[in-house]
Scaffold this active site. Structure first.
Site, mmCIF file in Angstrom:
data_model
loop_
_atom_site.group_PDB
_atom_site.id
_atom_site.type_symbol
_atom_site.label_atom_id
_atom_site.label_comp_id
_atom_site.label_asym_id
_atom_site.label_seq_id
_atom_site.Cartn_x
_atom_site.Cartn_y
_atom_site.Cartn_z
ATOM 1 C CG LEU A 184 -2.060 1.029 1.190
ATOM 2 C CD1 LEU A 184 -3.112 0.690 0.148
ATOM 3 C CD2 LEU A 184 -2.698 1.164 2.571
ATOM 4 N N GLY A 185 1.629 1.422 -1.104
ATOM 5 C CA GLY A 185 2.485 2.598 -1.242
ATOM 6 C C GLY A 185 1.783 3.661 -2.070
ATOM 7 N NE ARG A 186 6.124 6.256 -4.606
ATOM 8 C CZ ARG A 186 7.409 6.124 -4.274
ATOM 9 N NH1 ARG A 186 8.043 7.093 -3.655
ATOM 10 N NH2 ARG A 186 8.082 5.036 -4.584
ATOM 11 C CB ILE A 187 1.116 2.361 -7.353
ATOM 12 C CG1 ILE A 187 2.207 3.125 -8.108
ATOM 13 C CG2 ILE A 187 0.119 1.750 -8.342
ATOM 14 C CD1 ILE A 187 3.121 2.240 -8.958
ATOM 15 N NE ARG A 237 9.321 -3.761 3.683
ATOM 16 C CZ ARG A 237 10.242 -3.082 3.030
ATOM 17 N NH1 ARG A 237 11.460 -3.578 2.938
ATOM 18 N NH2 ARG A 237 9.984 -1.915 2.483
ATOM 19 N N GLY A 270 2.696 -5.018 -10.054
ATOM 20 C CA GLY A 270 3.964 -4.674 -9.395
ATOM 21 C C GLY A 270 5.139 -5.242 -10.171
ATOM 22 N NE ARG A 271 9.984 -4.357 -11.694
ATOM 23 C CZ ARG A 271 9.479 -3.228 -12.195
ATOM 24 N NH1 ARG A 271 8.206 -3.155 -12.519
ATOM 25 N NH2 ARG A 271 10.250 -2.170 -12.386
ATOM 26 C CD GLU A 296 7.527 -7.939 -17.436
ATOM 27 O OE1 GLU A 296 8.044 -6.909 -17.907
ATOM 28 O OE2 GLU A 296 6.744 -7.934 -16.482
ATOM 29 C CG HIS A 309 5.602 -4.170 -17.686
ATOM 30 N ND1 HIS A 309 6.693 -4.687 -17.036
ATOM 31 C CD2 HIS A 309 5.240 -3.068 -16.971
ATOM 32 C CE1 HIS A 309 6.995 -3.923 -15.988
ATOM 33 N NE2 HIS A 309 6.113 -2.933 -15.933
ATOM 34 N N GLY A 321 1.284 -0.882 -17.685
ATOM 35 C CA GLY A 321 0.733 -0.136 -16.551
ATOM 36 C C GLY A 321 0.852 1.370 -16.669
HETATM 37 O O1 A2R Z 1 6.773 -2.884 3.481
HETATM 38 P P1 A2R Z 1 6.385 -1.437 3.603
HETATM 39 O O2 A2R Z 1 5.527 -1.165 4.815
HETATM 40 O O3 A2R Z 1 7.548 -0.505 3.448
HETATM 41 O O4 A2R Z 1 5.405 -1.163 2.337
HETATM 42 C C1 A2R Z 1 5.901 -1.113 1.011
HETATM 43 C C2 A2R Z 1 5.611 -2.406 0.276
HETATM 44 N N1 A2R Z 1 6.725 -3.362 0.366
HETATM 45 C C3 A2R Z 1 6.606 -4.608 0.844
HETATM 46 N N2 A2R Z 1 5.550 -5.283 1.304
HETATM 47 C C4 A2R Z 1 5.749 -6.554 1.739
HETATM 48 N N3 A2R Z 1 6.949 -7.174 1.720
HETATM 49 C C5 A2R Z 1 8.056 -6.522 1.272
HETATM 50 N N4 A2R Z 1 9.252 -7.138 1.260
HETATM 51 C C6 A2R Z 1 7.897 -5.177 0.807
HETATM 52 N N5 A2R Z 1 8.747 -4.254 0.286
HETATM 53 C C7 A2R Z 1 8.020 -3.151 0.030
HETATM 54 O O5 A2R Z 1 5.428 -2.013 -1.106
HETATM 55 C C8 A2R Z 1 5.086 -0.087 0.232
HETATM 56 O O6 A2R Z 1 3.791 0.062 0.775
HETATM 57 C C9 A2R Z 1 4.956 -0.669 -1.162
HETATM 58 C C10 A2R Z 1 5.764 0.063 -2.211
HETATM 59 O O7 A2R Z 1 5.300 1.376 -2.276
HETATM 60 P P2 A2R Z 1 6.169 2.580 -2.868
HETATM 61 O O8 A2R Z 1 7.580 2.464 -2.414
HETATM 62 O O9 A2R Z 1 5.413 3.854 -2.603
HETATM 63 O O10 A2R Z 1 6.219 2.265 -4.441
HETATM 64 P P3 A2R Z 1 5.162 2.632 -5.584
HETATM 65 O O11 A2R Z 1 5.490 3.937 -6.174
HETATM 66 O O12 A2R Z 1 3.784 2.441 -5.079
HETATM 67 O O13 A2R Z 1 5.523 1.482 -6.637
HETATM 68 C C11 A2R Z 1 5.372 0.105 -6.297
HETATM 69 C C12 A2R Z 1 5.873 -0.832 -7.361
HETATM 70 C C13 A2R Z 1 7.232 -0.489 -7.983
HETATM 71 O O14 A2R Z 1 8.312 -0.868 -7.174
HETATM 72 C C14 A2R Z 1 7.205 -1.273 -9.281
HETATM 73 O O15 A2R Z 1 7.569 -2.605 -9.050
HETATM 74 C C15 A2R Z 1 5.737 -1.202 -9.662
HETATM 75 O O16 A2R Z 1 5.004 -0.832 -8.472
HETATM 76 O O17 A2R Z 1 5.557 -0.241 -10.658
#
Ligand code: A2R
Length: 322
Positions: free
Chosen positions: A153-156, A176, A232-233, A262, A280, A282
């Site tokens: 639950l990040g930006r996207i 996490r 995501g990935r 991919e 891909h 998105g």
């Molecule tokens: O784990 P947290 O609380 O930091 O939340 C991040 C979560 N995240 C994970 N969740 C579970 N297990 C992990 N090992 C883990 N690592 C990260 O993913 C956070 O809520 C979310 C990522 O959000 P943002 O950093 O804001 O990235 P955004 O801009 O939403 O893009 C997400 C992904 C990119 O990395 C590309 O793979 C794709 O969407 O375009």
């Protein structure tokens, strides 16, 4: 005078190529040419501009002794060894925020297409079956009453949650850590969230910490009405386990914009009528890709002009040392 020598890995959008060419001496290198990079050129490179198609791994980084910054086109930067860059004081930047709404639109489109079999229904019409066989069969899936578990639950993820709320879905999330600024139920484990939900939205980054975490157990917990969407990935899902769960009815369906290797997509998925598969796309509108391209270039320009990156990744919160 050019600000610095930049290595451009693979083809990039015209907006990136033109902007960088106006400020830097740019050296374009294809995927197959990286291994044989001229040492004299490698010694001059201070910045790298790249997309996901050419990995920026430790061996490449180590061959660029003057490297200061890697500007990644895209928010996901799992193809860049950011930990290795951090250990050497090299800044990594990505292109967050400017693509969030576009990817969230794609995610909701994919979810609707999957739940209501819209791709299969369109193929049915185009094949002449509406005339020949009558109405398309009623769909087993619906969005009505669904509980959406968002992995990441990040930006996207938050942009997706806002849209899914408008569709009347109940939102849950796993990451996490619990987030203070949202009221959605938090699940400390992915398996626990899958138990509580029937729809899984994967929007977490790639890399070692998420590899294969959507496994057979998580898919089973979603249940026979389960739908998995991945924007995501591809590596976050155990792809063979997903194929098996779809084939034997452990879950109902899947909508996938990303894949483990991919552009290769498992034939077993391609052969499944109900599953929705996208190449891909998105963030792939001209509007959004141009915004990503501008931000990618701005990071390099800002670094060499002001010493500050615009959007550094969490691992490398560096300023330029002069
Ligand atoms: O784990 P947290 O609380 O930091 O939340 C991040 C979560 N995240 C994970 N969740 C579970 N297990 C992990 N090992 C883990 N690592 C990260 O993913 C956070 O809520 C979310 C990522 O959000 P943002 O950093 O804001 O990235 P955004 O801009 O939403 O893009 C997400 C992904 C990119 O990395 C590309 O793979 C794709 O969407 O375009």
């Amino acid at each position: 005078m050019a600000l610095a020598d930049i290595l451009m890995l693979g083809r990039m959008l015209p907006v990136v190529e033109e902007t960088l060419a106006s400020r830097f001496t740019v050296h374009k290198v294809g995927r197959d040419e990286v291994a044989s990079l001229d040492p004299g050129l490698a010694a001059r490179i201070a910045g790298v501009a790249c997309g996901a198609h050419v990995p920026v791994d430790a061996p490449l980084i180590d061959r660029l002794p003057k490297l200061e910054i890697v500007a990644n086109f895209g928010v996901g930067y799992d193809s860049v060894d950011a930990a290795h860059c951090a250990s050497k004081g090299i800044c990594v930047t990505n292109t967050p925020d400017v693509l969030s709404e576009e990817v969230a639109d794609t995610a909701l489109g994919l979810l609707l297409m999957t739940a209501r079999e819209l791709s299969a229904a369109e193929r049915y019409l185009r094949a002449g079956n509406w005339v020949g066989k009558g109405p398309y069969p009623l769909t087993a899936g619906t969005l009505r009453g669904r509980k959406l578990g968002i992995l990441g639950l990040g930006r996207i993820g938050k942009a997706i949650a806002r849209r899914a709320e408008a569709f009347g879905m109940e939102i849950h999330y796993h990451g996490r850590s619990r987030q203070a600024d949202v009221a959605y139920p938090y699940h400390p484990t992915l398996a626990g969230m899958a138990e509580a939900c029937d729809t899984l939205m994967v929007v977490a980054p790639g890399g070692a910490s998420t590899r294969g975490i959507v496994d057979a157990g998580v898919l089973k917990a979603l249940g026979p009405q389960g739908i998995v969407i991945n924007v995501g990935r591809g590596t976050v899902i155990d792809e063979p386990a997903l194929v098996a769960a779809l084939a034997d009815g452990t879950i109902l369906s899947a909508g996938l914009d990303v894949f483990a290797e991919e552009p290769k997509v498992p034939q077993a998925l391609i052969d499944m009528e109900r599953v929705v598969l996208l190449p891909h796309v998105g963030s792939a509108s001209r509007h959004t890709r141009d915004a990503m391209g501008r931000l990618c270039a701005e990071n390099l320009i800002s670094w060499f002009e002001t010493g500050q990156p615009v959007t550094p990744v969490a691992e490398t919160p560096f300023e330029r040392k002069v």
